[in-house]
Design a protein around this motif. Structure first.
Motif, short mmCIF file in Angstrom:
data_model
loop_
_atom_site.label_atom_id
_atom_site.label_comp_id
_atom_site.label_asym_id
_atom_site.label_seq_id
_atom_site.Cartn_x
_atom_site.Cartn_y
_atom_site.Cartn_z
N ILE A 1 0.78 -1.25 -0.10
CA ILE A 1 0.03 0.00 -0.13
C ILE A 1 0.90 1.40 0.11
O ILE A 1 1.80 1.36 0.80
CB ILE A 1 -1.02 -0.06 1.17
CG1 ILE A 1 -2.10 -1.26 1.10
CG2 ILE A 1 -1.61 1.20 1.19
CD1 ILE A 1 -2.96 -1.29 2.41
N ASP A 2 0.67 2.09 -0.88
CA ASP A 2 1.23 3.29 -0.98
C ASP A 2 0.54 4.36 -0.02
O ASP A 2 -0.38 4.71 -0.12
CB ASP A 2 1.22 4.09 -2.38
CG ASP A 2 2.08 5.51 -2.36
OD1 ASP A 2 2.27 5.86 -1.55
OD2 ASP A 2 2.09 5.88 -3.66
N ALA A 3 1.61 4.86 1.18
CA ALA A 3 0.93 5.43 2.37
C ALA A 3 0.39 6.95 1.86
O ALA A 3 -0.45 7.60 2.38
CB ALA A 3 1.92 5.67 3.42
N ARG A 4 1.06 7.23 0.64
CA ARG A 4 0.48 8.64 0.19
C ARG A 4 -0.68 8.65 -0.23
O ARG A 4 -1.48 9.59 -0.37
CB ARG A 4 1.69 9.24 -0.79
CG ARG A 4 3.02 9.53 -0.23
CD ARG A 4 3.99 9.46 -1.26
NE ARG A 4 4.11 8.25 -2.04
CZ ARG A 4 4.86 8.24 -3.22
NH1 ARG A 4 5.47 9.20 -3.44
NH2 ARG A 4 4.77 7.08 -3.90
N CYS A 5 -1.28 7.40 -0.72
CA CYS A 5 -2.73 7.39 -1.16
C CYS A 5 -3.63 6.52 -0.54
O CYS A 5 -4.28 5.83 -1.13
CB CYS A 5 -3.07 7.42 -2.73
SG CYS A 5 -1.54 6.37 -3.51
N SER A 6 -3.28 6.52 0.73
CA SER A 6 -4.33 5.47 1.66
C SER A 6 -4.77 6.38 2.72
O SER A 6 -4.27 7.14 3.17
CB SER A 6 -3.43 4.27 2.41
OG SER A 6 -2.38 4.89 3.01
N CYS A 7 -6.02 5.76 3.30
CA CYS A 7 -6.57 6.41 4.34
C CYS A 7 -5.65 6.62 5.55
O CYS A 7 -5.19 5.72 6.18
CB CYS A 7 -7.92 5.77 4.77
SG CYS A 7 -8.91 6.86 6.18
N ARG A 8 -5.55 7.88 5.91
CA ARG A 8 -4.68 8.20 7.10
C ARG A 8 -5.18 7.64 8.42
O ARG A 8 -4.44 7.41 9.38
CB ARG A 8 -4.19 9.67 7.31
CG ARG A 8 -5.16 10.68 7.42
CD ARG A 8 -4.68 12.10 7.60
NE ARG A 8 -4.59 12.69 6.13
CZ ARG A 8 -3.83 13.55 5.84
NH1 ARG A 8 -2.90 13.98 6.84
NH2 ARG A 8 -3.62 14.18 4.70
N GLY B 1 0.57 -3.59 3.52
CA GLY B 1 0.13 -4.08 2.28
C GLY B 1 -1.44 -4.51 2.49
O GLY B 1 -1.96 -4.38 3.54
N ARG B 2 -1.95 -5.05 1.50
CA ARG B 2 -3.39 -5.57 1.53
C ARG B 2 -3.40 -7.14 1.87
O ARG B 2 -2.41 -7.84 1.52
CB ARG B 2 -3.95 -5.44 0.10
CG ARG B 2 -4.24 -4.13 -0.18
CD ARG B 2 -5.13 -3.90 -1.50
NE ARG B 2 -4.58 -4.65 -2.75
CZ ARG B 2 -3.54 -4.12 -3.56
NH1 ARG B 2 -3.14 -2.91 -3.26
NH2 ARG B 2 -3.05 -4.98 -4.33
N LEU B 3 -4.40 -7.42 2.61
CA LEU B 3 -4.21 -9.03 3.01
C LEU B 3 -4.62 -9.83 1.68
O LEU B 3 -5.70 -10.36 1.76
CB LEU B 3 -4.95 -9.17 4.06
CG LEU B 3 -5.18 -10.71 4.84
CD1 LEU B 3 -3.80 -10.64 5.44
CD2 LEU B 3 -6.27 -10.55 5.87
N GLU B 4 -3.87 -10.01 0.76
CA GLU B 4 -3.79 -10.72 -0.40
C GLU B 4 -2.68 -11.67 -0.39
O GLU B 4 -1.59 -11.29 -0.22
CB GLU B 4 -4.02 -9.97 -1.41
CG GLU B 4 -5.42 -9.25 -1.56
CD GLU B 4 -5.33 -8.01 -2.57
OE1 GLU B 4 -4.43 -8.10 -3.53
OE2 GLU B 4 -6.46 -7.22 -2.47
N PRO B 5 -2.66 -12.76 -1.23
CA PRO B 5 -1.21 -13.40 -1.54
C PRO B 5 -0.21 -12.68 -2.24
O PRO B 5 -0.81 -11.72 -3.06
CB PRO B 5 -1.82 -14.53 -2.34
CG PRO B 5 -3.37 -14.76 -2.14
CD PRO B 5 -3.69 -13.39 -2.02
N PRO B 6 0.80 -12.73 -2.05
CA PRO B 6 1.67 -13.51 -1.13
C PRO B 6 1.66 -13.09 0.34
O PRO B 6 2.15 -13.73 1.14
CB PRO B 6 2.90 -13.76 -1.70
CG PRO B 6 3.38 -12.56 -2.36
CD PRO B 6 1.85 -12.11 -3.03
N LEU B 7 1.11 -11.95 0.49
CA LEU B 7 1.33 -11.43 1.89
C LEU B 7 0.58 -12.10 2.64
O LEU B 7 0.97 -12.56 4.15
CB LEU B 7 0.98 -9.94 1.86
CG LEU B 7 1.35 -9.03 3.15
CD1 LEU B 7 2.94 -9.19 3.84
CD2 LEU B 7 1.02 -7.61 2.95
N SER B 8 -0.82 -12.37 2.57
CA SER B 8 -1.46 -13.16 3.40
C SER B 8 -0.82 -14.55 3.98
O SER B 8 -0.97 -14.88 4.86
CB SER B 8 -2.93 -13.30 2.87
OG SER B 8 -2.87 -13.81 1.63
#
Ligand SMILES: [Zn+2]
Ligand SMILES: [Zn+2]
Length: 224
Positions: A37-44, A72-79
């Motif tokens: 997730i790019d912190a500059r365009c995610s909900c603070r 990051g988002r809870l999706e493969p491969p991170l999940s």
């Protein structure tokens, strides 16, 4: 490398959490596919990957913490990386997850006075044999050059997985207590592995603020 790690490498070589290839925690191809997730365009406020600095849902939310960031988002491969770290008793993935969390917290360098982790329930700790969130907090604290402090204990917590969003917030009321002798002070960075509704982090932040913390921000490896 300790003898134990060396032996583990011989008898059970580390495998990529994404594709199962031996040789690394994440092979270069899977590392390139991490849903960061790019912190500059995610909900603070909640860390959601929504493309804006405030998501629609956060307009009527009243979190006790002031800011949230998720790696990051809870999706493969991170999940899958999180699942093997936490449920397969496989500690060799902790460093990779800790580093991801540390990079997400990098914009806040200089802000927190201390890092604290969401504690596991007694049952989860017994099942896993280690505190899977504390090891992540250790990496973040070392990277930011600040102490990691044990502030919270679990008073009562029903398993969250089957609950609705409203039930999760109700379930979190009174579910954490302050560790005996703990004195939360200053600005605290609270970390967890997964941010789902924010109920867990909100419940914990409320306890810290009521006990004297000035401000609490939260960071999680993944946003569900
Ligand atoms: Zn791979
Ligand atoms: Zn939000």
């Amino acid at each position: 490398m300790s003898i134990f790690v060396a032996l583990a490498e011989v008898f059970s070589p580390i495998r990529c959490a994404g594709c199962d290839l031996p040789g690394a925690v994440l092979c270069p191809a899977c590392a390139g596919e991490l849903p960061l997730i790019d912190a500059r365009c995610s909900c603070r406020r909640c860390g959601a990957d929504c493309g804006r600095r405030e998501c629609g849902e956060c307009r009527d939310r009243d979190f006790a913490f002031t800011r949230a960031v998720c790696a990051g988002r809870l999706e493969p491969p991170l999940s899958r990386l999180i699942t093997v770290h936490k449920d397969a008793g496989e500690r060799r993935y902790a460093a990779a997850l800790g580093e991801l969390l540390l990079s997400a917290c990098e914009p806040w360098r200089g802000w927190p006075d201390a890092v604290s982790a969401i504690p596991p329930s007694r049952e989860a700790l017994a099942r896993r044999g280690f505190d899977h969130t504390r090891v992540l907090a250790n990496t973040v604290a070392t990277g930011l050059g600040i102490p990691v402090v044990s502030l919270l204990g679990v008073a009562r917590r029903q398993d969250q997985r089957a609950l609705t969003r409203e039930q999760r917030f109700a379930n979190m009321q009174g579910s954490f207590h302050l560790q005996p002798g703990a004195q939360p002070r200053g600005r605290i960075l609270l970390v967890d592995d997964v941010f789902t509704t924010g109920a867990t982090l909100d419940g914990a932040a409320r306890v810290l603020l009521a006990a004297g913390a000035d401000e609490v921000r939260v960071a999680a490896v993944a946003r569900a």
